[in-house]
Scaffold this motif. Structure first.
Motif, PDB file in Angstrom:
ATOM      1  N   CYS A 171      21.786  71.430  41.129  1.00  0.00           N
ATOM      2  CA  CYS A 171      22.462  70.722  42.219  1.00  0.00           C
ATOM      3  C   CYS A 171      23.941  70.614  41.879  1.00  0.00           C
ATOM      4  CB  CYS A 171      21.853  69.337  42.413  1.00  0.00           C
ATOM      5  SG  CYS A 171      22.649  68.377  43.721  1.00  0.00           S
ATOM      6  N   VAL A 172      24.786  71.246  42.675  1.00  0.00           N
ATOM      7  CA  VAL A 172      26.220  71.282  42.379  1.00  0.00           C
ATOM      8  C   VAL A 172      27.014  70.291  43.219  1.00  0.00           C
ATOM      9  CG1 VAL A 172      26.135  73.677  41.625  1.00  0.00           C
ATOM     10  CG2 VAL A 172      26.636  73.172  44.025  1.00  0.00           C
ATOM     11  N   LEU A 173      26.369  69.739  44.240  1.00  0.00           N
ATOM     12  CA  LEU A 173      27.079  68.859  45.167  1.00  0.00           C
ATOM     13  C   LEU A 173      26.079  67.917  45.821  1.00  0.00           C
ATOM     14  CD1 LEU A 173      29.737  70.007  47.756  1.00  0.00           C
ATOM     15  CD2 LEU A 173      27.811  68.630  48.510  1.00  0.00           C
ATOM     16  N   SER A 174      26.463  66.659  45.986  1.00  0.00           N
ATOM     17  CA  SER A 174      25.621  65.704  46.698  1.00  0.00           C
ATOM     18  C   SER A 174      26.474  64.918  47.691  1.00  0.00           C
ATOM     19  CB  SER A 174      24.925  64.757  45.712  1.00  0.00           C
ATOM     20  OG  SER A 174      25.874  64.052  44.934  1.00  0.00           O
ATOM     21  N   TYR A 175      25.833  64.411  48.732  1.00  0.00           N
ATOM     22  CA  TYR A 175      26.574  63.701  49.778  1.00  0.00           C
ATOM     23  C   TYR A 175      25.628  62.803  50.551  1.00  0.00           C
ATOM     24  CZ  TYR A 175      24.612  67.178  53.010  1.00  0.00           C
ATOM     25  OH  TYR A 175      23.754  67.960  53.745  1.00  0.00           O
ATOM     26  N   HIS A 176      26.184  61.945  51.397  1.00  0.00           N
ATOM     27  CA  HIS A 176      25.359  61.089  52.241  1.00  0.00           C
ATOM     28  C   HIS A 176      26.040  60.872  53.588  1.00  0.00           C
ATOM     29  CE1 HIS A 176      28.049  58.052  50.429  1.00  0.00           C
ATOM     30  NE2 HIS A 176      27.722  57.235  51.418  1.00  0.00           N
ATOM     31  N   ARG A 177      25.523  59.946  54.342  1.00  0.00           N
ATOM     32  CA  ARG A 177      25.996  59.734  55.715  1.00  0.00           C
ATOM     33  C   ARG A 177      27.368  59.075  55.767  1.00  0.00           C
ATOM     34  NH1 ARG A 177      21.793  55.749  57.878  1.00  0.00           N
ATOM     35  NH2 ARG A 177      21.635  55.233  55.659  1.00  0.00           N
ATOM     36  N   MET A 178      27.988  59.185  56.919  1.00  0.00           N
ATOM     37  CA  MET A 178      29.192  58.409  57.192  1.00  0.00           C
ATOM     38  C   MET A 178      29.144  57.899  58.629  1.00  0.00           C
ATOM     39  SD  MET A 178      32.455  60.906  57.853  1.00  0.00           S
ATOM     40  CE  MET A 178      32.793  61.478  59.526  1.00  0.00           C
ATOM     41  N   THR A 179      29.929  56.886  58.892  1.00  0.00           N
ATOM     42  CA  THR A 179      30.054  56.317  60.229  1.00  0.00           C
ATOM     43  C   THR A 179      31.526  56.176  60.566  1.00  0.00           C
ATOM     44  OG1 THR A 179      27.981  55.077  60.102  1.00  0.00           O
ATOM     45  CG2 THR A 179      29.605  54.270  61.659  1.00  0.00           C
ATOM     46  N   TYR A 180      31.879  56.486  61.799  1.00  0.00           N
ATOM     47  CA  TYR A 180      33.260  56.312  62.247  1.00  0.00           C
ATOM     48  C   TYR A 180      33.560  54.828  62.487  1.00  0.00           C
ATOM     49  CZ  TYR A 180      33.776  61.331  63.227  1.00  0.00           C
ATOM     50  OH  TYR A 180      33.868  62.688  63.124  1.00  0.00           O
ATOM     51  N   TYR A 181      34.765  54.437  62.133  1.00  0.00           N
ATOM     52  CA  TYR A 181      35.253  53.109  62.501  1.00  0.00           C
ATOM     53  C   TYR A 181      36.576  53.290  63.234  1.00  0.00           C
ATOM     54  CZ  TYR A 181      37.105  48.355  62.242  1.00  0.00           C
ATOM     55  OH  TYR A 181      37.627  47.132  62.558  1.00  0.00           O
ATOM     56  N   TYR A 182      36.639  52.825  64.485  1.00  0.00           N
ATOM     57  CA  TYR A 182      37.832  52.970  65.307  1.00  0.00           C
ATOM     58  C   TYR A 182      38.734  51.751  65.098  1.00  0.00           C
ATOM     59  CZ  TYR A 182      35.264  56.754  67.514  1.00  0.00           C
ATOM     60  OH  TYR A 182      34.566  57.912  67.733  1.00  0.00           O
ATOM     61  N   GLU A 183      39.851  51.974  64.455  1.00  0.00           N
ATOM     62  CA  GLU A 183      40.737  50.880  64.083  1.00  0.00           C
ATOM     63  C   GLU A 183      41.318  50.174  65.310  1.00  0.00           C
ATOM     64  OE1 GLU A 183      42.396  48.340  61.390  1.00  0.00           O
ATOM     65  OE2 GLU A 183      41.029  50.001  60.967  1.00  0.00           O
ATOM     66  N   ASN A 184      41.593  50.928  66.369  1.00  0.00           N
ATOM     67  CA  ASN A 184      42.239  50.314  67.532  1.00  0.00           C
ATOM     68  C   ASN A 184      41.303  49.375  68.298  1.00  0.00           C
ATOM     69  OD1 ASN A 184      40.673  52.480  68.370  1.00  0.00           O
ATOM     70  ND2 ASN A 184      41.976  52.938  70.127  1.00  0.00           N
ATOM     71  N   THR A 185      40.005  49.687  68.299  1.00  0.00           N
ATOM     72  CA  THR A 185      39.038  48.830  69.001  1.00  0.00           C
ATOM     73  C   THR A 185      38.207  47.995  68.040  1.00  0.00           C
ATOM     74  OG1 THR A 185      37.341  50.556  68.995  1.00  0.00           O
ATOM     75  CG2 THR A 185      38.860  50.489  70.881  1.00  0.00           C
ATOM     76  N   GLN A 186      38.327  48.287  66.730  1.00  0.00           N
ATOM     77  CA  GLN A 186      37.556  47.600  65.688  1.00  0.00           C
ATOM     78  C   GLN A 186      36.060  47.699  65.957  1.00  0.00           C
ATOM     79  OE1 GLN A 186      39.148  43.611  65.215  1.00  0.00           O
ATOM     80  NE2 GLN A 186      40.971  44.372  64.182  1.00  0.00           N
ATOM     81  N   GLN A 187      35.630  48.906  66.330  1.00  0.00           N
ATOM     82  CA  GLN A 187      34.221  49.156  66.596  1.00  0.00           C
ATOM     83  C   GLN A 187      33.732  50.336  65.763  1.00  0.00           C
ATOM     84  OE1 GLN A 187      34.034  49.704  70.874  1.00  0.00           O
ATOM     85  NE2 GLN A 187      33.620  47.531  71.210  1.00  0.00           N
ATOM     86  N   TYR A 188      32.435  50.285  65.409  1.00  0.00           N
ATOM     87  CA  TYR A 188      31.802  51.369  64.669  1.00  0.00           C
ATOM     88  C   TYR A 188      31.111  52.321  65.633  1.00  0.00           C
ATOM     89  CZ  TYR A 188      32.485  48.456  60.529  1.00  0.00           C
ATOM     90  OH  TYR A 188      33.034  47.697  59.533  1.00  0.00           O
ATOM     91  N   ASP A 189      31.137  53.602  65.276  1.00  0.00           N
ATOM     92  CA  ASP A 189      30.422  54.611  66.045  1.00  0.00           C
ATOM     93  C   ASP A 189      29.120  54.925  65.311  1.00  0.00           C
ATOM     94  OD1 ASP A 189      29.770  56.481  67.891  1.00  0.00           O
ATOM     95  OD2 ASP A 189      31.525  57.750  67.612  1.00  0.00           O
ATOM     96  N   ARG A 190      28.229  55.672  65.950  1.00  0.00           N
ATOM     97  CA  ARG A 190      26.981  56.037  65.280  1.00  0.00           C
ATOM     98  C   ARG A 190      27.240  57.107  64.225  1.00  0.00           C
ATOM     99  NH1 ARG A 190      24.386  60.598  67.894  1.00  0.00           N
ATOM    100  NH2 ARG A 190      25.666  61.401  69.578  1.00  0.00           N
ATOM    101  N   THR A 191      26.344  57.225  63.293  1.00  0.00           N
ATOM    102  CA  THR A 191      26.452  58.213  62.226  1.00  0.00           C
ATOM    103  C   THR A 191      26.516  59.608  62.831  1.00  0.00           C
ATOM    104  OG1 THR A 191      25.176  56.789  60.768  1.00  0.00           O
ATOM    105  CG2 THR A 191      25.349  59.092  60.138  1.00  0.00           C
ATOM    106  N   LEU A 192      27.240  60.497  62.177  1.00  0.00           N
ATOM    107  CA  LEU A 192      27.356  61.856  62.680  1.00  0.00           C
ATOM    108  C   LEU A 192      25.979  62.453  62.948  1.00  0.00           C
ATOM    109  CD1 LEU A 192      30.176  63.444  60.501  1.00  0.00           C
ATOM    110  CD2 LEU A 192      30.307  62.629  62.837  1.00  0.00           C
TER     111      LEU A 192
END
Length: 359
Positions: A171-192
């Motif tokens: 295993c040469v690389l590992s990763y996990h989920r991310m979620t968008y956070y919109y700074e102007n509205t201070q709201q989270y988006d769903r995971t990619l």
């Protein structure tokens, strides 16, 4: 509904006549460093950390504390360091980084860069020198990536990934989920939506099928060179890194790690770019990886597949969003698919399946 049919000239970067020019640290500094980088060392140098978390920072005064605190909160059974590469911010970010370096000398190593060293891409200042210089300074077994406008939410992010990679040498690389956070509205988006719904092994053929968020990546150091000069005009260095690592093994996606937060704000380099540039920049990086692997006589069918998929996806998005039929995208996708030993129909089928899985 009116649909326009137009011909678009596909943006490309010609690598065929160039040789990959790999540089060592001294050669890189001789060519690009105009002013020495100032270092605040940490106390881990003699002991040697297993993991270095590389944190790129520029004008993120409102965000940097949350980022660093999320990394400092990591619970591990091994030593790790935080290497902050600060690019001479003008908003107080540098002063905050110095404050943290002085407060956490057992963890933080601070590199204070000068804007005189800046390398421009597309006629604009970039963080390329800052990023590459910090890579050369890291000698640990693993490197993790995060920028100071992003942050982690799981205190076991490093432990889970590194523990697995220590057990599984392929295993040469590992990763996990991310979620968008919109700074102007201070709201989270769903995971990619493209990321899998369970922990899974990602073979070479799927390295570019899943989204591998840069702020979640941990990878094995010393497998690929720190810098080659052909990368100088390419902004998406993360795509190049992922493509080069595909030569050495597979990746692992961890679904049981809480999502990292990718902050969308007015100062973001990628998120504020036009749709055209958001397509062209990764494409240029993928074409560069294709040439890189070809010169080394390494398997590259998965890169052809990734390029074909990107073109076909762009064809669909242009039709859906702009009501424009861009046949050149489909043609370029067909050519790349054929070189990768696949058909356009199989790629379209996989795109539809992945879309249905994400719903």
């Amino acid at each position: 509904m009116e649909i326009q049919i137009i011909v678009i000239l596909i943006y490309s970067h010609h690598f065929g006549e160039q040789t990959i020019d790999v540089m060592n640290f001294q050669e890189f500094k001789d060519k690009y460093q105009k002013k020495p980088v100032i270092e605040y060392p940490n106390n881990l140098r003699e002991k040697g950390p297993l993991v270095s978390v590389r944190v790129i920072s520029y004008n993120h005064a409102n965000f940097v504390r949350q980022c660093l605190d999320s990394i400092l909160a990591q619970k591990t059974t091994f030593d790790f360091e935080i290497v902050i590469a600060e690019d001479e911010s003008s908003d107080g970010t540098r002063e905050i980084c110095i404050e943290y370096a002085q407060k956490y000398p057992d963890k933080i190593r601070l590199l204070l860069n000068s804007r005189e060293n800046n390398i421009e891409i597309e006629g604009k200042p970039t963080g390329l020198f800052n990023s590459v210089y910090s890579n050369f300074c890291i000698s640990s077994k693993y490197i993790s990536l995060c920028e100071t406008d992003d942050y982690w939410t799981d205190e076991y992010t490093l432990q889970k990934k590194v523990e697995f990679m220590e057990r599984d040498k392929d295993c040469v690389l590992s990763y996990h989920r991310m979620t968008y956070y919109y700074e102007n509205t201070q709201q989270y988006d769903r995971t990619l939506p493209k990321i899998a719904k369970e922990t899974s092994i990602i073979p070479i053929d799927r390295f570019f099928d899943d989204v591998m968020p840069t702020l979640t990546i941990v990878y094995r150091n010393h497998l690929v060179e720190k810098y080659d000069d052909g990368m100088k005009n390419i902004l998406c260095g993360d795509h190049i890194l992922i493509g080069k690592l595909s030569e050495f093994g597979y990746a692992c996606y961890f679904h049981d790690i809480k999502p990292a937060i990718y902050r969308l704000h007015s100062g973001g380099v990628h998120s504020t770019a036009s749709k055209k540039l958001q397509f062209e920049r990764p494409m240029t990086a993928k074409k560069y990886v294709l040439e890189y692997l070809s010169e080394r006589n390494k398997p590259n069918h998965h890169i052809h597949h990734a390029i074909a998929t990107s073109y076909i996806r762009q064809f669909y998005q242009s039709l859906r969003d702009d009501k424009i039929v861009c046949w050149q995208y489909m043609k370029a996708g067909y050519v790349s698919a054929k070189k990768g030993g696949q058909s356009v129909m199989s790629i379209l089928f996989n795109l539809v399946i992945n879309k249905l899985k994400s719903v």
